[in-house]
Scaffold this active site. Structure first.
Site, mmCIF file in Angstrom:
data_model
loop_
_atom_site.group_PDB
_atom_site.id
_atom_site.type_symbol
_atom_site.label_atom_id
_atom_site.label_comp_id
_atom_site.label_asym_id
_atom_site.label_seq_id
_atom_site.Cartn_x
_atom_site.Cartn_y
_atom_site.Cartn_z
ATOM 1 N N PRO A 66 -1.601 -28.491 26.406
ATOM 2 C CA PRO A 66 -1.260 -29.739 25.712
ATOM 3 C C PRO A 66 -2.312 -30.809 25.913
ATOM 4 C CG PRO A 66 0.683 -28.816 26.724
ATOM 5 C CD PRO A 66 -0.472 -27.952 27.163
ATOM 6 N N CYS A 67 -2.666 -31.470 24.819
ATOM 7 C CA CYS A 67 -3.851 -32.327 24.824
ATOM 8 C C CYS A 67 -3.565 -33.788 25.148
ATOM 9 C CB CYS A 67 -4.551 -32.253 23.469
ATOM 10 S SG CYS A 67 -3.540 -32.832 22.087
ATOM 11 N N GLN A 68 -2.295 -34.209 25.220
ATOM 12 C CA GLN A 68 -2.020 -35.633 25.394
ATOM 13 C C GLN A 68 -2.704 -36.246 26.615
ATOM 14 O OE1 GLN A 68 0.185 -33.275 24.739
ATOM 15 N NE2 GLN A 68 1.899 -33.993 23.504
#
Length: 387
Positions: free
Chosen positions: A85-87
């Protein structure tokens, strides 16, 4: 016959997987926590008459579980791919990086590579990964008079931790910031791509197939080309409120809030008018004869607008999917917001295909051009032993 087995982690709506499959890999295992995305995966695999093992929480998945599902032993899987996940690494938000529990999921990616020992791996993420720090220093604590950065506060320190993990596993790797538009995707979208090789084969990033100005290559593909032939008689999209339409009516094709009369800027932008940043997504209208900007998860939101080039509405769910390269019959489950989110979070299919072709070229010992054109493909697959 070459072993082209593929294990997908953080699969989402399968954008990367579809691209790798178009290159020739066979996705046999997928791991995805989001229940709506899992429904999307299950529905489309069933429609295609395909079977694959689907796991949920990557933190609970072991290498033994993956190998049993794919029916291979340690070292026999061709490829593992995934994008944690890139957040935490995004330039928007707090950028907590690897201290964020989601950021630490890259360690599960590494753990499973260590246990499965695939011949190759692909890891993708947002461009913010390149500059993210292990420990983020708030802006208000920087500048004149602030203490020097500690090593774990330096830009890029989180990325160096990731690369060190791959070094520890004994994999060689290449990495770069790739623009999907350079690979025939009708969208300007940058992603960090890392390709690793267990056996230190001569891996390379995919060679561009398109160019912004058409220098020795075809020009970037456009929104017009992307939507050519699209049948979308009842487009799904959330309508704009009149308060937004009032200003969007004044924005020309390819424009944004800066194309409004300057005297309207404070009223149109509200509190965002005095905030920092470029704010390019406000009142943004696409251009027919240019690639789209990065497809967002909320194309009707004020700060991430993706207004149709000639109509007063956001791009539809199916138009967004076309810009990402999904087949027209690929079904996205969930609410309209869920479908936009899955599409916006996906790796463009065309970029995934280019990555797969670059790995396949290494496997076959031929040029990427030869793989793209199909030359020697069947001969090489039939004539070379499995790794």
């Amino acid at each position: 016959m070459h072993n082209l087995s593929h294990i997908s982690l953080f699969s989402g709506a399968m954008g990367l997987d579809l691209g790798l499959e178009q290159a020739g890999f066979i996705t046999q295992v997928l791991v995805e926590l989001d229940p709506i995305a899992r429904r999307t995966i299950q529905h489309n695999l069933k429609r295609l008459g395909r079977t694959a093992a689907i796991f949920e929480d990557v933190t609970q998945v072991t290498a033994e579980m993956l190998l049993e599902a794919v029916g291979l032993r340690v070292g026999e899987v061709a490829l593992i791919s995934g994008g944690p996940p890139c957040q935490p690494f995004s330039t928007a938000g707090r950028r907590a990086a690897i201290q964020d529990p989601r950021g630490s999921l890259f360690r599960d990616f590494v753990r499973l590579i260590e246990g499965v020992r695939p011949r190759f791996f692909v890891m993708e993420n947002v461009r913010g990964l390149l500059s993210a720090a292990i420990r983020h220093r708030p802006i208000k604590e920087r500048g004149k008079g602030a203490p020097p950065y500690a090593p774990d506060e330096l830009p890029g320190s989180a990325f160096q931790v990731i690369l060190a993990e791959f070094d520890r596993l004994g994999y060689s790797y290449v990495y770069g910031l790739l623009n999907a538009a350079d690979y025939g995707v009708p969208q300007v979208r940058e992603r960090v791509i890392i390709i690793g090789s267990r056996d230190h084969e001569p891996i390379a990033l995919p060679q561009p197939t398109h160019h912004k100005d058409g220098l020795r290559l075809p020009r970037w593909r456009t929104v017009r080309e992307a939507w050519d032939g699209l049948e979308d008689p009842s487009p799904e999209y959330p309508p704009y409120p009149e308060s937004r339409l009032r200003f969007l009516r004044l924005v020309p094709e390819g424009g944004n809030w800066r194309d409004l009369p300057p005297e309207l800027w404070p009223e149109a932008m509200g509190g965002a008018f005095t905030s920092g940043g470029g704010k390019v997504g406000f009142y943004r209208r696409l251009a027919w004869d240019k690639p789209a900007p990065t497809v967002t998860t909320s194309p009707a939101q004020k700060a991430t607008d993706m207004c149709h080039p000639s109509e007063l509405r956001p791009i539809s769910v199916r138009e967004a999917a076309r810009l990402q390269g999904f087949p027209d019959d690929w079904l996205f489950c969930g609410s309209m917001a869920d479908r936009y989110r899955q599409i916006g979070n996906a790796v463009p299919v065309g970029l995934g295909k280019a990555i797969g072709e670059s790995i396949l070229a290494t496997m076959l010992g031929v040029s990427q051009t030869a793989v793209r054109q199909g030359r020697l493909f069947e001969f090489e697959l039939a004539g070379k032993p499995s790794p």
